[in-house]
Design a protein around this motif. Structure first.
Motif, PDB file in Angstrom:
ATOM      1  N   CYS A  16      60.209 -25.767 -28.203  1.00  0.00           N
ATOM      2  CA  CYS A  16      60.852 -26.811 -28.968  1.00  0.00           C
ATOM      3  C   CYS A  16      59.754 -27.954 -28.804  1.00  0.00           C
ATOM      4  O   CYS A  16      59.443 -28.744 -29.717  1.00  0.00           O
ATOM      5  CB  CYS A  16      61.995 -27.264 -28.413  1.00  0.00           C
ATOM      6  SG  CYS A  16      63.698 -26.086 -28.405  1.00  0.00           S
ATOM      7  N   TYR A  17      59.311 -28.356 -27.509  1.00  0.00           N
ATOM      8  CA  TYR A  17      58.566 -29.555 -27.289  1.00  0.00           C
ATOM      9  C   TYR A  17      57.049 -29.231 -28.085  1.00  0.00           C
ATOM     10  O   TYR A  17      56.738 -30.189 -28.818  1.00  0.00           O
ATOM     11  CB  TYR A  17      58.069 -29.603 -26.039  1.00  0.00           C
ATOM     12  CG  TYR A  17      56.912 -30.542 -25.392  1.00  0.00           C
ATOM     13  CD1 TYR A  17      57.486 -32.063 -25.358  1.00  0.00           C
ATOM     14  CD2 TYR A  17      55.702 -30.168 -25.272  1.00  0.00           C
ATOM     15  CE1 TYR A  17      56.368 -32.879 -25.233  1.00  0.00           C
ATOM     16  CE2 TYR A  17      54.839 -31.179 -25.078  1.00  0.00           C
ATOM     17  CZ  TYR A  17      55.016 -32.251 -24.862  1.00  0.00           C
ATOM     18  OH  TYR A  17      54.295 -33.548 -24.798  1.00  0.00           O
ATOM     19  N   SER A  45      53.940 -31.204 -32.415  1.00  0.00           N
ATOM     20  CA  SER A  45      52.629 -30.909 -33.197  1.00  0.00           C
ATOM     21  C   SER A  45      52.948 -30.337 -34.757  1.00  0.00           C
ATOM     22  O   SER A  45      52.007 -30.721 -35.557  1.00  0.00           O
ATOM     23  CB  SER A  45      52.121 -29.460 -32.650  1.00  0.00           C
ATOM     24  OG  SER A  45      53.190 -28.475 -32.714  1.00  0.00           O
ATOM     25  N   ASP A  46      54.198 -30.131 -35.166  1.00  0.00           N
ATOM     26  CA  ASP A  46      54.396 -29.530 -36.564  1.00  0.00           C
ATOM     27  C   ASP A  46      55.679 -30.596 -37.051  1.00  0.00           C
ATOM     28  O   ASP A  46      55.624 -30.348 -38.415  1.00  0.00           O
ATOM     29  CB  ASP A  46      54.654 -28.069 -36.612  1.00  0.00           C
ATOM     30  CG  ASP A  46      54.501 -27.709 -37.958  1.00  0.00           C
ATOM     31  OD1 ASP A  46      53.344 -27.736 -38.313  1.00  0.00           O
ATOM     32  OD2 ASP A  46      55.425 -27.139 -38.519  1.00  0.00           O
ATOM     33  N   TYR A  47      56.514 -31.024 -36.294  1.00  0.00           N
ATOM     34  CA  TYR A  47      57.491 -32.036 -37.063  1.00  0.00           C
ATOM     35  C   TYR A  47      56.959 -33.220 -37.446  1.00  0.00           C
ATOM     36  O   TYR A  47      55.840 -33.755 -37.263  1.00  0.00           O
ATOM     37  CB  TYR A  47      58.522 -32.231 -35.707  1.00  0.00           C
ATOM     38  CG  TYR A  47      59.585 -31.272 -35.776  1.00  0.00           C
ATOM     39  CD1 TYR A  47      59.396 -29.915 -35.551  1.00  0.00           C
ATOM     40  CD2 TYR A  47      60.920 -31.523 -35.737  1.00  0.00           C
ATOM     41  CE1 TYR A  47      60.470 -28.949 -35.748  1.00  0.00           C
ATOM     42  CE2 TYR A  47      62.059 -30.743 -35.451  1.00  0.00           C
ATOM     43  CZ  TYR A  47      61.823 -29.454 -35.650  1.00  0.00           C
ATOM     44  OH  TYR A  47      62.713 -28.407 -35.492  1.00  0.00           O
ATOM     45  N   PRO A  48      57.674 -33.853 -38.400  1.00  0.00           N
ATOM     46  CA  PRO A  48      57.270 -35.287 -38.766  1.00  0.00           C
ATOM     47  C   PRO A  48      56.931 -36.183 -37.934  1.00  0.00           C
ATOM     48  O   PRO A  48      57.622 -36.273 -36.949  1.00  0.00           O
ATOM     49  CB  PRO A  48      58.512 -35.521 -39.907  1.00  0.00           C
ATOM     50  CG  PRO A  48      59.231 -34.400 -40.404  1.00  0.00           C
ATOM     51  CD  PRO A  48      58.880 -33.360 -39.030  1.00  0.00           C
ATOM     52  N   LYS A  49      56.044 -37.057 -38.111  1.00  0.00           N
ATOM     53  CA  LYS A  49      55.612 -37.959 -36.983  1.00  0.00           C
ATOM     54  C   LYS A  49      57.043 -39.183 -37.083  1.00  0.00           C
ATOM     55  O   LYS A  49      57.305 -39.453 -38.131  1.00  0.00           O
ATOM     56  CB  LYS A  49      54.303 -38.864 -37.456  1.00  0.00           C
ATOM     57  CG  LYS A  49      53.269 -38.103 -37.137  1.00  0.00           C
ATOM     58  CD  LYS A  49      52.747 -37.873 -35.789  1.00  0.00           C
ATOM     59  CE  LYS A  49      51.638 -36.827 -35.708  1.00  0.00           C
ATOM     60  NZ  LYS A  49      52.264 -35.283 -35.311  1.00  0.00           N
ATOM     61  N   LEU A  50      57.360 -39.370 -35.873  1.00  0.00           N
ATOM     62  CA  LEU A  50      58.732 -40.259 -35.731  1.00  0.00           C
ATOM     63  C   LEU A  50      58.139 -41.379 -34.699  1.00  0.00           C
ATOM     64  O   LEU A  50      57.287 -41.004 -33.747  1.00  0.00           O
ATOM     65  CB  LEU A  50      59.640 -39.463 -35.111  1.00  0.00           C
ATOM     66  CG  LEU A  50      60.466 -38.540 -36.295  1.00  0.00           C
ATOM     67  CD1 LEU A  50      61.505 -37.577 -35.465  1.00  0.00           C
ATOM     68  CD2 LEU A  50      61.086 -39.081 -37.364  1.00  0.00           C
ATOM     69  N   PRO A  51      58.992 -42.537 -34.581  1.00  0.00           N
ATOM     70  CA  PRO A  51      58.565 -43.494 -33.467  1.00  0.00           C
ATOM     71  C   PRO A  51      59.086 -42.936 -32.217  1.00  0.00           C
ATOM     72  O   PRO A  51      58.710 -43.476 -30.951  1.00  0.00           O
ATOM     73  CB  PRO A  51      59.261 -44.739 -34.182  1.00  0.00           C
ATOM     74  CG  PRO A  51      60.202 -44.420 -35.205  1.00  0.00           C
ATOM     75  CD  PRO A  51      59.702 -43.005 -35.612  1.00  0.00           C
ATOM     76  N   THR A  52      60.167 -41.835 -32.076  1.00  0.00           N
ATOM     77  CA  THR A  52      60.626 -41.207 -31.072  1.00  0.00           C
ATOM     78  C   THR A  52      59.290 -40.672 -30.367  1.00  0.00           C
ATOM     79  O   THR A  52      58.552 -40.214 -30.696  1.00  0.00           O
ATOM     80  CB  THR A  52      61.620 -40.335 -31.584  1.00  0.00           C
ATOM     81  OG1 THR A  52      62.354 -40.506 -32.693  1.00  0.00           O
ATOM     82  CG2 THR A  52      62.370 -39.568 -30.351  1.00  0.00           C
TER      83      THR A  52
END
Ligand code: SF4
Length: 331
Positions: free
Chosen positions: A198-199, A204-211
């Motif tokens: 998951c990490y 690496s592949d999820y949308p860039k978030l402020p999280t």
């Protein structure tokens, strides 16, 4: 690109298993192994993928020792988009469509310890393997974080991060759960992951978030009371071979600081990198080979994928060390 016998840097030659290929899928099924150059060639626009390529394309457990596991996921996608299939594909796809997981349901089987806040800026994302297949492992992690005074909340239902769909080339389902998870994660300042797969995808592949995404290893510390016994550690290819090799040494140091004698076990994949699917013969051989490497009183890991392998194949192979997750060893 690393070849057999080559190392990542000073000291690592001592961490390799003598006489064994560093690439686990090449070690157990050399006839069906695609070299990195083959992967690049097959991904080329003019190259056709055939159904007969299935055993080769899926001769991979995504350890990323070869550095091309992402390309191999893209090759699996090309295989699927070429109209080819593999045994178990329909079931996996249907399970994702119905349950947002590779399993036949998405019901968590954990009994969370009392006192977890309903709201927090920090979400502990446990992952579907952890909550559905490994409830005790996951309860230990939850109890550990609670005992350490970490403020966090959990979701009542989670969607899979999508790794099994990604590795299987089922990118339609992968992109769907990715979008669903990203919309949830945007509500939190921090998401702590229990599963390194998951990490990896979130960072690496999820949308860039402020999280901020963190791995649970950041929250581990030596216990107040010293422990004893010797322990073999299965480190995580998902971190070690994907930009975070320092976590392996930190984990050994942590266990040593806790009082354990850490056995010298060279790193090798356990076979659990992408879940139990299709080329299960390859997973079986890697896992069975790996079980013989563990020595000492305990064998441990903090990765749910590795823990599942160690639980199932440790029993099958009558591994001598007793399996304990790292949260149990440190609490
Ligand atoms: S990622 Fe690991 S298992 Fe897959 S082909 Fe490369 S070395 Fe083999």
């Amino acid at each position: 690109m690393k070849e057999h016998g080559e190392t990542d840097g000073p000291g690592l030659e001592n961490r390799r298993v003598k006489g064994r290929h560093n690439y686990p899928s090449k070690h157990v099924d050399p006839e069906n192994f695609l070299e990195n150059d083959d992967v690049t060639r097959l991904l080329g626009a003019g190259e056709k993928i055939l159904q007969d390529d299935a055993r080769k394309i899926f001769n991979c457990v995504h350890c990323n020792e070869c550095g091309t596991s992402h390309d191999r996921a893209l090759l699996a996608r090309k295989f699927i988009e070429s109209g080819c299939t593999f045994e178990g594909r329909d079931e996996m796809e249907q399970n994702f469509k119905s349950n947002d997981t590779p399993y036949q349901d998405n019901k968590m089987r954990i009994r969370p310890p009392p006192g977890i806040p309903e709201r927090s800026d920090r979400l502990f994302f446990m992952g579907c393997l952890s909550t559905i297949k490994l409830p005790r492992f996951t309860e230990h992690a939850l109890g550990y974080l609670m005992a350490r005074g970490v403020d966090f909340t959990i979701l009542g239902t989670e969607a899979c991060c999508g790794y099994p769909a990604y590795a299987a080339g089922l990118f339609g389902e992968y992109e769907r759960v990715k979008a669903k998870n990203a919309a949830i994660f945007g509500r939190y300042k921090e998401v702590v992951c229990l599963c390194p797969a998951c990490y990896f995808l979130f960072t690496s592949d999820y949308p860039k978030l402020p999280t901020r995404f963190t791995y649970v290893s950041e929250y581990l510390a030596p216990p107040a009371r010293k422990r004893d016994g010797s322990v073999s550690v299965q480190h995580m290819c998902q971190l070690q071979n994907r930009g975070h090799p320092e976590v392996s040494d930190q984990t050994n140091q942590l266990l040593a600081a806790a009082g354990y004698e850490v056995e010298d076990v060279p790193h090798w994949c356990c076979g659990g990198g992408k879940g139990y699917m299709y080329r299960t013969d390859v997973i079986d051989k890697i896992a069975e080979t790996r079980m013989a490497d563990f020595t000492g009183d305990y064998m441990t890991t903090m990765c749910p994928g590795c823990f599942w392998i160690m639980k199932v194949y440790g029993m099958k192979c009558k591994a001598q060390p007793r399996l304990k997750d790292i949260f149990e060893l440190l609490l």
